[in-house]
Design a protein around this motif. Structure first.
Motif, mmCIF file in Angstrom:
data_model
loop_
_atom_site.group_PDB
_atom_site.id
_atom_site.type_symbol
_atom_site.label_atom_id
_atom_site.label_comp_id
_atom_site.label_asym_id
_atom_site.label_seq_id
_atom_site.Cartn_x
_atom_site.Cartn_y
_atom_site.Cartn_z
ATOM 1 N N LEU A 116 0.835 -1.198 0.000
ATOM 2 C CA LEU A 116 0.000 0.000 0.000
ATOM 3 C C LEU A 116 0.874 1.254 0.000
ATOM 4 N N THR A 117 0.611 2.143 -0.951
ATOM 5 C CA THR A 117 1.407 3.346 -1.116
ATOM 6 C C THR A 117 0.624 4.573 -0.682
ATOM 7 N N VAL A 118 1.279 5.454 0.062
ATOM 8 C CA VAL A 118 0.683 6.718 0.480
ATOM 9 C C VAL A 118 1.244 7.837 -0.399
ATOM 10 N N PHE A 119 0.362 8.516 -1.124
ATOM 11 C CA PHE A 119 0.732 9.721 -1.845
ATOM 12 C C PHE A 119 0.568 10.890 -0.877
ATOM 13 N N VAL A 120 1.621 11.615 -0.631
ATOM 14 C CA VAL A 120 1.570 12.739 0.303
ATOM 15 C C VAL A 120 1.472 14.026 -0.494
ATOM 16 N N SER A 121 0.355 14.722 -0.356
ATOM 17 C CA SER A 121 0.108 15.970 -1.066
ATOM 18 C C SER A 121 0.358 17.127 -0.111
ATOM 19 N N HIS A 122 1.296 17.994 -0.466
ATOM 20 C CA HIS A 122 1.684 19.078 0.439
ATOM 21 C C HIS A 122 2.170 20.258 -0.378
ATOM 22 N N THR A 123 2.282 21.406 0.276
ATOM 23 C CA THR A 123 2.743 22.613 -0.399
ATOM 24 C C THR A 123 4.248 22.737 -0.292
ATOM 25 N N LYS A 124 4.812 23.446 -1.252
ATOM 26 C CA LYS A 124 6.221 23.818 -1.202
ATOM 27 C C LYS A 124 6.301 25.293 -0.825
ATOM 28 N N HIS A 125 7.265 25.648 -0.029
ATOM 29 C CA HIS A 125 7.352 27.022 0.467
ATOM 30 C C HIS A 125 7.977 27.943 -0.576
ATOM 31 N N ARG A 126 7.316 29.050 -0.812
ATOM 32 C CA ARG A 126 7.868 30.064 -1.715
ATOM 33 C C ARG A 126 8.595 31.164 -0.957
ATOM 34 N N SER A 127 8.354 31.250 0.343
ATOM 35 C CA SER A 127 8.982 32.313 1.125
ATOM 36 C C SER A 127 9.030 31.876 2.584
ATOM 37 N N SER A 128 9.793 32.598 3.401
ATOM 38 C CA SER A 128 9.861 32.277 4.826
ATOM 39 C C SER A 128 8.522 32.503 5.496
ATOM 40 N N GLU A 129 7.733 33.475 4.993
ATOM 41 C CA GLU A 129 6.403 33.711 5.558
ATOM 42 C C GLU A 129 5.504 32.508 5.330
ATOM 43 N N GLU A 130 5.530 31.954 4.112
ATOM 44 C CA GLU A 130 4.709 30.782 3.827
ATOM 45 C C GLU A 130 5.195 29.589 4.636
#
Length: 406
Positions: free
Chosen positions: A175-189
């Motif tokens: 069983l595989t888990v696809f992890v969906s997440h954001t990448k940071h564009r700035s230190s604030e994000e």
């Protein structure tokens, strides 16, 4: 619609071994949780095999190799969980003892299609030189840690059952888990994405028996994300790490949309700091878990537990649809329908069955709310189905007598 049982779980233990009753209670609660309650009928049941069926003997037969009686069909899939502790070792120490014979029959069942044996060994028990080890020692045991963590016990067993069913269906076994997440564009994000939540989730998965798929690492340049998700949907599940900026990102929206379109199980883990500027209708209509950012480990574990349960539920639902489709349903989605999923299905159905005038849809319980149902009926009307549309669940279908009416 009489539907035979899909999954029976048998917990086997010696009546003098107290941990057996504890493990049985944990699995009984786990498989009667909301994650599995939406399946048709008695799809999943957990049975105890401990007290002697006859004086001085082993428990009641399992009823797998030979049905227990007329009208008691064997489940399509069977999971046997022997709980190994001191008194079981003693009771099966000699070949002539009834418990020895009972365990040998269990070992033989492990060779049958639709049967998996998943032993649990009491913590600290030295059983390597025992007769029980000679009988069951060749079968992979569940991790010893399951004795101290009911959630982990349920997850490990659910994953093992899912993978066994997938293996027999010639699907990728792990069983595989696809992890969906954001990448940071700035230190604030970065500050609005929680304390390294992606890394924390990755660490949990790497310590488990799950296989992880992290888009940044595993998709080749130029790869087709939608096709990758679609191809892996039968053996995968998607976990959303929903931080403050997650819902507004184009790429995460595409990931969730592709997962839903392919029928992949999806679970949302909320990891918000200040909140979202806006949500997204694409992200909702899925099970969710709240993660405490001050102590995220419990939230991550709960999210992975629920994700594996959703994967098993999907697998069992697809097994049930082989029976439900005989009743004449047009669409049998494993998740409740929503605009994101019903619109592409309507387009496909119009193309393949242009003369169909009555839509029959069934999905796992619970039923849609009145407002949700009204939106879907409006979409069906736009597609030309403005009169005869029935969206049912196993319970509402059974309440109508278990037959479609035209």
């Amino acid at each position: 619609m009489p539907i035979p049982p899909i999954l029976d779980v048998f917990v086997v233990w010696h009546p003098d071994d107290a941990i057996g009753a504890e493990r049985f209670a944990e699995l009984h609660e786990h498989f009667h949780s909301p994650a599995f309650s939406g399946l048709a009928g008695g799809a999943v049941e957990v049975y105890a095999r401990s007290d002697p069926w006859e004086d001085g003997g082993p428990p009641r037969p399992l009823g797998i190799a030979t049905p227990l009686g007329e009208g008691l069909p064997t489940a399509q899939f069977n999971a046997i969980v022997p709980i190994i502790d001191t008194n079981l070792l003693r009771a099966a120490a000699e070949a002539a003892k009834p418990w020895n014979t009972y365990l040998r029959e269990i070992a033989e069942l492990n060779q049958r299609a639709g049967v998996g044996v998943y032993p649990v060994v009491a913590k600290g028990l030295q059983w390597g030189t025992s007769t029980v080890s000679q009988i069951l020692g060749g079968i992979q045991t569940l991790p010893a840690d399951v004795n101290a963590d009911a959630g982990l016990f349920g997850r490990e067993l659910a994953q093992a059952i899912t993978q066994q069913i997938q293996h027999e269906a010639n699907l990728p076994a792990r069983l595989t888990v696809f992890v969906s997440h954001t990448k940071h564009r700035s230190s604030e994000e970065a500050s609005r994405s929680g304390p390294a939540m992606f890394e924390r989730v990755r660490d949990h998965i790497q310590r488990s028996h799950l296989s992880a798929f992290f888009d940044a690492q595993d998709i080749q340049p130029g790869g087709d994300w939608e096709r990758t998700l679609e191809d892996a949907a039968g053996s995968s599940a998607l976990l959303m790490i929903r931080t403050d900026v997650y819902a507004a990102r184009e790429w995460t929206q595409r990931e969730v949309h592709a997962a839903k379109h392919s029928g992949m199980p999806v679970v949302c883990m909320y990891a918000l700091t200040a909140g979202e500027e806006r949500g997204s209708f694409l992200m909702d209509h899925v099970p969710s878990v709240v993660c405490d950012l001050a102590d995220p480990d419990q939230g991550v574990a709960l999210a992975l537990n629920r994700l594996v349960d959703e994967a098993l539920k999907n697998t069992l639902w697809h097994a049930q649809t082989s029976y439900l489709s005989e009743d004449g349903f047009d669409w049998l989605p494993a998740q409740s329908p929503e605009p994101t999923t019903i619109t592409p299905w309507l387009a496909s159905h119009q193309e393949t069955q242009p003369d169909d005038k009555h839509l029959w849809v069934i999905h796992p319980d619970p039923p849609l709310g009145p407002a949700e149902r009204e939106v879907l009926l409006q979409l069906c009307a736009v597609a030309g189905y403005d009169v005869d549309v029935d969206i049912l669940t196993p319970r509402t279908f059974a309440a109508r007598g278990g037959a479609l009416r035209t």
